[in-house]
Design an enzyme around this catalytic site. Structure first.
Site, PDB file in Angstrom:
ATOM      1  N   GLY A 219     -18.290   1.194  -2.537  1.00 13.11           N
ATOM      2  CA  GLY A 219     -19.087   2.417  -2.500  1.00 13.11           C
ATOM      3  C   GLY A 219     -20.473   2.101  -2.689  1.00 13.11           C
TER       4      GLY A 219
ATOM      5  N   TYR B 206       0.817  -1.135   0.045  1.00 16.89           N
ATOM      6  CA  TYR B 206       0.058   0.090   0.085  1.00 16.89           C
ATOM      7  C   TYR B 206       1.005   1.180   0.109  1.00 16.89           C
ATOM      8  CZ  TYR B 206      -3.981  -3.130   1.323  1.00 16.89           C
ATOM      9  OH  TYR B 206      -4.916  -3.948   1.488  1.00 16.89           O
TER      10      TYR B 206
ATOM     11  N   LEU C 162     -18.687  -2.535   1.938  1.00 24.34           N
ATOM     12  CA  LEU C 162     -19.395  -1.241   1.326  1.00 24.34           C
ATOM     13  C   LEU C 162     -19.634  -1.523  -0.274  1.00 24.34           C
ATOM     14  CD1 LEU C 162     -18.641   1.864   3.345  1.00 24.34           C
ATOM     15  CD2 LEU C 162     -20.565   0.078   3.578  1.00 24.34           C
TER      16      LEU C 162
ATOM     17  N   GLY D 124     -23.664   5.720   0.241  1.00 24.72           N
ATOM     18  CA  GLY D 124     -24.301   7.051  -0.106  1.00 24.72           C
ATOM     19  C   GLY D 124     -25.262   6.973  -0.869  1.00 24.72           C
TER      20      GLY D 124
END
Length: 290
Positions: free
Chosen positions: A205, A52, A202, A209
């Site tokens: 994404g 990373y 999630l 949202g």
């Protein structure tokens, strides 16, 4: 679940530190703040990889850990993915001959004497898994690694790895939109007494949202099948339906996604991947265990 070496009770949620890379000072400060917010919330499991940001995530973690007792947190570290100077991943090296070298650099960047959980980022099909896990096992015997893990493996590979050295955790993608591990990996892990670290909670994404027409158009394509032209509209509809369920339970859709995973068993630790202290606090605010 307990950390088998020092009996540290691991938090039910871990902090994924992959975004703490390609670091400028703003991202570095945000990452440190997010780690401190995790500790304040009772989360003690930090998950990262030496690739990373070509080690930058590890250096941010090292900075954030200053002043904390070593026995109070758990570091899970992946290795083996290869970086170009431009920051792109281009291959895999989990050769048993190179494992010690990867770990040596990680320990220096993290300023630690040992890693709690060390695992190959992927398994090289050209190298018997027994050889890679065997090399990590030697590091356990030498005291530089406490536990061994694997990531993104099939059932046979998980069994072979576990037969070589006890595997403590298997890291896999798991979410409301990706339940494939329930068909094989999850029952196998439970049979063998292996915990599950879940990333992608999630769904890239999708569960994070409000979706507008503009956002849908911008998200189409790429390499994620959820967002392919033929998939995105129907997946957004499903996410919106889940949002309605979340609203009835007085939580956000993201909180619902994590609550669902937490309900799947005490042996599953989902990862939150963020460098935002505010997002982290908001996401965790629903859960009474932290």
């Amino acid at each position: 679940m307990n950390n088998q070496q020092n009996k540290l009770e691991l938090s039910r949620i871990g902090l994924g530190c992959g975004h703490m890379s390609n670091v400028n000072e703003a991202v570095k400060s945000a990452g440190i703040a997010a780690i401190h917010a995790a500790f304040e919330s009772g989360i003690n499991h930090l998950n990262t990889g030496d690739f990373y940001g070509a080690g930058q995530s590890e250096m941010v973690i090292a900075e954030a850990l200053k002043g904390y007792k070593r026995d109070d947190y758990f570091i899970s570290l992946k290795f083996g993915a290869l970086n170009t100077p431009g920051g792109h991943l281009y291959g895999l090296d989990v050769s048993p001959h190179h494992v010690k070298n990867f770990l040596a650099y990680s320990l220096k960047r993290l300023n630690l004497d040992y890693i709690d959980l060390y695992q190959p980022a992927r398994i090289d099909l050209g190298i018997p898994v027994e050889e890679t896990i065997g090399a990590i096992s030697e590091l356990v015997q030498a005291g530089y690694v406490r536990q061994v893990g694997v990531s993104q493996v099939d059932i046979e590979t998980l069994r072979r790895a576990h037969a070589t050295h006890p595997i403590s955790w298997v890291e896999v993608k798991y979410s409301l939109f990706n339940r494939g591990i329930e068909r094989g990996i999850l029952p196998t892990a439970r049979e063998l007494g292996i915990g599950v670290v879940a990333f992608g909670v999630l769904a890239h994404g999708l569960l994070a949202g409000h979706w507008t027409d503009e956002r849908i158009q911008k998200s189409k394509g790429g390499y994620v099948p959820l967002f392919f032209e033929d998939n995105i509209n129907k997946n957004v509809v499903l996410a919106q339906k889940l949002g309605g369920i979340a609203a009835k339970k007085q939580m956000t859709l993201s909180q619902l996604a994590f609550a669902w995973l937490l309900s799947k068993g005490q042996d599953i630790i989902p990862l939150i991947g963020t460098v935002s202290r505010l997002i982290f606090k908001k996401l965790c605010s629903h859960f009474i265990f932290i």
